[in-house]
Design an enzyme around this catalytic site. Structure first.
Site, PDB file in Angstrom:
ATOM      1  N   SER A 153       0.781  -1.115  -0.096  1.00  0.00           N
ATOM      2  CA  SER A 153      -0.107   0.005   0.057  1.00  0.00           C
ATOM      3  C   SER A 153       0.721   1.244   0.056  1.00  0.00           C
ATOM      4  CB  SER A 153      -0.871  -0.021   1.175  1.00  0.00           C
ATOM      5  OG  SER A 153      -1.766   1.038   1.258  1.00  0.00           O
ATOM      6  N   ASP A 170      10.161   4.947 -10.044  1.00  0.00           N
ATOM      7  CA  ASP A 170       9.561   5.555 -11.445  1.00  0.00           C
ATOM      8  C   ASP A 170      10.364   6.985 -11.574  1.00  0.00           C
ATOM      9  OD1 ASP A 170       8.047   3.289 -11.602  1.00  0.00           O
ATOM     10  OD2 ASP A 170       6.251   4.402 -12.009  1.00  0.00           O
ATOM     11  N   LYS A 189      -0.988  -4.488  -3.452  1.00  0.00           N
ATOM     12  CA  LYS A 189      -1.880  -3.673  -2.829  1.00  0.00           C
ATOM     13  C   LYS A 189      -2.089  -2.339  -3.412  1.00  0.00           C
ATOM     14  CE  LYS A 189      -4.989  -1.575  -0.015  1.00  0.00           C
ATOM     15  NZ  LYS A 189      -5.289   0.071  -0.131  1.00  0.00           N
TER      16      LYS A 189
END
Length: 537
Positions: free
Chosen positions: A301, A312, A326
């Site tokens: 999460s 990224d 999740k």
């Protein structure tokens, strides 16, 4: 709903049982507004539900608990949606919100039931217990005139007596070095820190372990980072292993510490919630700090949001094993009876557009995914990891990343099984290290005052080691000579670390424990090489 996404969205962790320990509190009381029109399927089915309840009341062979029927019906309905939407009964909501808010009403101690006696292991600095004069090692024999020795004491029994609203009083009688003392303690607001440890591993490398993303976590993380920078930190090992998640905004704020202004951190989108993007600001204090983030299969999460943002944006290295997967965001509504509903309202996506939510549904054994990874060999061998080539993405720096089932590490580190044995597991299960630390400190606590001296000079000698093995036998742990040889180095490390924890709390423990941590040692190797990390900057 923009306000909901910005202020009230949250990310629950893995299983429902765990989800009740972490997540996000919205704080709205739900009261139905308006009426449902005639012919509406919701109205029709509501009438059906009420009719069934009436039929059960009128005709069922035995008496029934109507509240139980309603609660179980709600739970069954919510389970049909997704693994992270959840109904929280009134009895559980207080604990859920308490842990998310990062504080509770209590006296400020950690304890262990040692030799059938409630023993104080830590007294939180500045807590009501410290002000009242309680010390580590004190045996608590009475709480409000109720005896706490000589019977089957449970942790819940202790908490029922010691926890309570701030400002209320509790009387505690302790036994210390042959004397009994009565302490009158006024309960206060006790912080639940989400920072397990913040220490320097080398002159330049710091380490922060975060156990959750609570209301206070971003501030706690910032404070820890500032202190480590003051000690000379230029590189950071950020440990998110076993961190099940929490507040969305907290994840955004922590990721913001690493990213220069204007970088996309995450975006959310749902059927009733339009796309909402979250960008970094110029306030980050770690923008020039090299970072390795540690993850494993229980990093979920909010942990995955931070790891995904760093990965990224080509900002640091993700190391360890594939994270949980999740990628759903919940909103919590509280009802007037003290219960609450956590409902998935959107998905979140990493900056490259990845959804890292793993598959779920009728034919998916969602809760046993860890065992599937174990059986497939994924936890031990990088070659066993299965990537979905249809979910391949590329960062601006040219790195290939994947969606569909967690954050995949840049540098895979196998699950550490060095020193593992059934005997070692038994020592953990019986809290042998913890109990033995109390035994040692009952006579030697005053000699342990300088941590640097302890870390460098204290050794688990053969005499201490053999005494510990014999002591473990008194706890019902049968000696296994082969296992003891296999686990000898690990046992010595954990024993020294546990003694340090009892004196210098979590920073003391981790300063010793991490010397034997495979993931951390691999991170230090990356920092020493420097080549790949610098290429990500």
């Amino acid at each position: 709903m923009e306000e909901n996404q910005n202020k009230n969205a949250f990310l629950t962790p893995i299983l429902v049982a765990v989800a009740l320990a972490v997540g996000v509190w919205v704080g709205t009381m739900f009261v139905p507004q308006g009426t449902i029109g005639a012919g509406d399927p919701i109205a029709e089915n509501s009438n059906k539900f009420n009719t069934i309840l009436e039929l059960i009341e009128d005709k069922y062979v035995d008496s029934v608990d109507h509240e139980m029927l309603i609660e179980s019906s709600i739970e069954g309905m919510i389970k049909k949606l997704d693994p992270h939407s959840a109904y929280i009964p009134p009895a559980d909501l207080g604990l859920v919100n308490e842990q998310l808010q990062g504080n509770f009403g209590g006296v400020g101690i950690r304890f262990l039931i040692h030799d059938d006696t409630l023993t104080t292991t830590h007294v939180i600095p500045g807590s009501p217990s410290e002000r009242a004069g309680m010390l580590p090692g004190d045996r608590i024999v009475e709480i409000d005139d109720t005896t706490f020795t000589g019977w089957d004491i449970g942790n819940e029994d202790v908490q029922d007596y010691l926890k309570g609203e701030a400002g209320t009083n509790v009387k505690v009688k302790v036994y210390r070095k042959g004397d009994f003392k009565t302490l009158n303690i006024t309960r206060g607001s006790i912080p639940i820190s989400s920072i397990d440890a913040a220490v320097m591993l080398t002159d330049k490398v710091g380490f922060i372990k975060l156990n959750g993303f609570t209301y206070n976590s971003a501030e706690e993380f910032h404070t820890a980072a500032v202190k480590l920078k003051e000690k000379g930190m230029t590189k950071l090992v950020f440990d998110l292993r076993n961190n099940g998640g929490g507040f969305l905004n907290t994840a955004i704020d922590i990721a913001d510490e690493f990213l220069e202004s204007g970088k996309l951190i995450v975006y959310t989108e749902g059927r009733k919630n339009p796309k909402q993007e979250y960008y970094s600001t110029s306030k980050g204090i770690l923008e020039e700090t090299e970072v390795v983030i540690l993850i494993n299969s229980l990093s979920a999460s909010a942990s995955e949001i931070v790891a995904g943002a760093i990965q990224d944006n080509d900002r640091g290295l993700i190391m360890g094993r594939r994270s949980f997967g999740k990628g759903l965001v919940q909103d919590q509504s509280e009802f007037t009876d003290g219960s609450a509903l956590r409902l998935t309202i959107s998905r979140y996506y990493t900056p490259t557009g990845r959804s890292i939510q793993k598959p779920y549904g009728e034919d998916v054994d969602y809760e046993n995914d860890y065992y599937a990874r174990y059986e497939s060999g994924e936890l031990m061998n990088e070659d066993s990891i299965k990537y979905d080539e249809n979910l391949k993405y590329t960062t601006k720096g040219g790195r290939t990343v994947y969606g569909g089932g967690g954050i995949y590490p840049d540098d895979f580190v196998p699950n550490d099984t060095v020193g593992a044995s059934y005997y070692l597991s038994s020592l953990y299960y019986k809290s042998a290290f913890n109990h033995y630390a109390i035994k040692v400190l009952d006579t030697k606590r005053s000699s342990f005052t300088d941590f640097a001296k302890f870390k460098k000079g204290f050794r688990i000698t053969p005499t201490i080691f053999e005494d510990f093995i014999a002591y473990a036998g008194t706890l019902g742990i049968e000696e296994d000579p082969i296992d003891i040889v296999t686990s000898r180095a690990t046992i010595k490390n954990r024993l020294k670390a546990e003694i340090a924890r009892h004196v210098w709390q979590e920073n003391g423990y981790y300063s010793i424990y991490l010397q034997d941590d495979l993931d951390v040692q691999e991170a230090l190797s990356w920092f020493r090489s420097g080549e790949k990390l610098m290429s990500l900057r």
